[in-house]
Scaffold this motif. Structure first.
Motif: not given
Length: 199
Positions: A42, A45-46, A48-51, A55, A58, A125, A128
């Motif tokens: 989990s 998953g968070l 991986a959302c880091a802007p 790529k 990710t 980020s 996290n």
């Protein structure tokens, strides 16, 4: 109204089902191990959302989540009887280890070296990623606790260990990408207790 299948009531006695149908207490080392791997997934998953992340990272994190699901399924299998084959393989092998180590090498080569202990922070980020690193370390400890009672494939133990290294350098790399200053540990050499009262 039809009862939802999301709840079964079968775990209300403190047990849960393993692969194959046998039941075990939710506080057992096996459940602690794959439950912590699920928690780690989990957090991944968070992260991986880091802007800020590329790529490539990710995609790597998505692949890591798949491997962690494989590992969780493997850990959810009861120990086989003597002479029996395991119900599931761990889903990680030399190729998986090579891929994550290559990612560590790539990030480490493009991140300024740190010659002091780095504290979590700098950016959300990055923090996290460092939390995920800590959960990976805890997952490794839970897996080792299980391994002391029932054998766990060495590839699983190595993969989770190496994943924590990747998350550490990813957190540092994120701060490098977004220009956030890293926080370095500094010793309090005064010998006096720190008192922030009134500040």
């Amino acid at each position: 109204m039809t009862k939802s299948r999301l709840y079964t009531r079968t775990g209300d006695d403190g047990t849960t089902a393993l692969v194959g149908g046998s039941r075990e207490m939710k506080t057992s080392p096996r459940i602690e191990a794959y439950g912590t791997v699920d928690e780690l997934n989990s957090w991944i998953g968070l992260v991986a959302c880091a802007p800020e992340i590329s790529k490539a990272d990710t995609e790597l994190l998505g692949w890591v989540q798949m491997r962690l699901f494989d590992i969780g399924s493997y850990l959810a299998c009861p120990e086989p009887e003597p002479g029996d084959e395991p119900m599931l393989r761990p889903g990680v092998g030399p190729g998986a280890m090579a891929r994550i180590e290559a990612a560590i090498d790539r990030l480490d080569a493009s991140t300024p070296p740190a010659r002091r202990f780095v504290l979590p922070g700098g950016s959300v980020s990055s923090a996290n990623a460092q939390i995920a690193r800590c959960v990976a370390r805890r997952a490794e400890r839970r897996i080792l606790s299980l391994h002391s009672q029932a054998p766990v494939d060495i590839a699983v133990r190595q993969f989770v260990n190496r994943l924590s290294d990747y998350l550490f350098i990813l957190g540092r790399h994120i701060n490098h990408l977004n220009g956030s200053p890293e926080i370095f540990w500094e010793r309090d050499d005064t010998g006096d207790p720190v008192d922030d009262a009134g500040k």
